[in-house]
Design an enzyme around this catalytic site. Structure first.
Site, mmCIF file in Angstrom:
data_model
loop_
_atom_site.group_PDB
_atom_site.id
_atom_site.type_symbol
_atom_site.label_atom_id
_atom_site.label_comp_id
_atom_site.label_asym_id
_atom_site.label_seq_id
_atom_site.Cartn_x
_atom_site.Cartn_y
_atom_site.Cartn_z
ATOM 1 N N HIS A 1 0.884 -1.229 -0.095
ATOM 2 C CA HIS A 1 -0.075 -0.300 -0.016
ATOM 3 C C HIS A 1 0.816 1.447 -0.097
ATOM 4 O O HIS A 1 0.199 2.329 -0.051
ATOM 5 C CB HIS A 1 -1.022 0.151 1.176
ATOM 6 C CG HIS A 1 -2.078 -1.021 1.074
ATOM 7 N ND1 HIS A 1 -2.885 -0.839 -0.037
ATOM 8 C CD2 HIS A 1 -2.259 -2.010 1.753
ATOM 9 C CE1 HIS A 1 -3.821 -1.950 0.114
ATOM 10 N NE2 HIS A 1 -3.450 -2.551 1.100
ATOM 11 N N GLN B 1 -0.456 -13.379 6.306
ATOM 12 C CA GLN B 1 -1.485 -12.345 6.566
ATOM 13 C C GLN B 1 -2.690 -13.034 6.383
ATOM 14 O O GLN B 1 -3.124 -13.220 5.500
ATOM 15 C CB GLN B 1 -1.101 -10.762 5.895
ATOM 16 C CG GLN B 1 -1.784 -9.852 6.299
ATOM 17 C CD GLN B 1 -1.576 -8.456 5.880
ATOM 18 O OE1 GLN B 1 -0.355 -8.263 5.618
ATOM 19 N NE2 GLN B 1 -2.078 -7.428 6.164
ATOM 20 N N GLU C 1 -6.573 -11.928 6.489
ATOM 21 C CA GLU C 1 -7.297 -10.898 5.972
ATOM 22 C C GLU C 1 -8.672 -11.222 5.342
ATOM 23 O O GLU C 1 -9.225 -10.318 4.865
ATOM 24 C CB GLU C 1 -6.787 -9.646 5.721
ATOM 25 C CG GLU C 1 -5.821 -10.106 4.338
ATOM 26 C CD GLU C 1 -4.845 -8.784 3.969
ATOM 27 O OE1 GLU C 1 -4.955 -7.898 4.469
ATOM 28 O OE2 GLU C 1 -3.718 -9.283 3.292
ATOM 29 N N ASP D 1 -8.694 -5.212 6.204
ATOM 30 C CA ASP D 1 -9.328 -5.949 5.260
ATOM 31 C C ASP D 1 -10.294 -6.914 5.838
ATOM 32 O O ASP D 1 -10.985 -7.477 5.095
ATOM 33 C CB ASP D 1 -8.037 -6.539 4.266
ATOM 34 C CG ASP D 1 -7.587 -5.494 3.356
ATOM 35 O OD1 ASP D 1 -8.396 -4.803 2.536
ATOM 36 O OD2 ASP D 1 -6.643 -5.447 2.890
#
Length: 256
Positions: free
Chosen positions: A50, A151, A153, A179
């Protein structure tokens, strides 16, 4: 010549369940990253998902952290072997893999960081991480010194957390609260009870498999709660957030 990344102290600290306090680096600038590296954090995420980072911006940030005790962790833009290979070659050895939903995806992430026969990492004999071919035992040491944090999410990731956490080579489970909140129908509200319940469930299942868990929590009360729930590697803020908050406060002090 000795390679100062071996042994990987961050990986060892995670395995020992030692609390590791970190910070997000999103400004994509070597000077701001160098300042973060002087602050005393145990680890720093250089964000490739990001933040506007790529190979050319990561290298000077790694150089800026060379004398720092903060372990650089790269969040890759996607779980893709070629991208991971290039990041390995420029100097990263701690990886945060976003949006892992299945055991197979976790296995792919691990394989991407390992030389054959344990994995599929391509071989270059001269790159930044092996000090351009001057580290004699690099090939022998590399595989066991790479950190893989996956991760979770999404709802599918939550459903498969046991299989993901049990994957050999996965060193820790990281929750992406924003998320995850969106996936559970609560976009913009990671504090919703459903999201908090899912986060605690992920922590508990990671612990059941002997794996540490982590999360990004820029609000102090949230960070302390997650630590109480058993999270051991927690990022407690970001350079961008700290910069914005401090500059806004400074302006307000004199403008209002």
């Amino acid at each position: 010549m000795n390679n100062d990344v071996f042994p990987n102290k961050f990986k060892a600290a995670l395995a020992a369940k030692q609390v590791q306090i970190g910070c997000w680096s999103a400004l994509s600038n070597p000077i701001s990253t160098e300042v973060l590296g002087l602050a005393g954090f145990d680890w720093l995420v250089l964000d490739g998902e990001h933040a506007p980072n790529d190979i050319s911006t990561f290298i000077p940030q790694l150089m800026a952290l060379k004398g720092s005790a903060s372990a650089p962790v790269v969040r890759v833009p996607t779980n893709e072997p070629v991208i991971i290979k290039r990041l390995l070659d420029i100097g990263f050895y701690n990886f945060l893999i976003p949006f892992v939903e299945t055991k197979e995806e976790a296995e792919q992430a691990v394989a991407s960081t390992r030389y054959p026969p344990e994995g599929i990492r391509g071989v270059s004999v001269s790159h930044r991480t092996n000090m351009f071919g001057t580290v004699a035992d690099y090939f022998a040491q590399s595989n066991k010194n790479i950190t893989i944090l996956v991760q979770i999410e999404s709802q599918q990731g939550v459903d498969n957390v046991d299989a993901i956490a049990a994957t050999e080579g996965v060193d820790g489970i990281f929750v992406g609260p924003s998320d995850l909140a969106a996936a559970l129908g609560h976009l913009g509200n990671a504090s919703h009870p459903d999201v908090q319940k899912a986060i605690q469930h992920i922590f508990n299942r990671a612990s059941a498999h002997g794996k540490p868990s982590g999360i990004l929590a820029p609000v102090e009360a949230d960070a302390r709660r997650y630590l109480e729930w058993g999270a051991t590697f927690v990022a407690v803020g970001s350079d961008l957030g700290v910069f914005r908050s401090a500059t806004q406060k400074l302006a307000d002090t004199f403008k209002k």
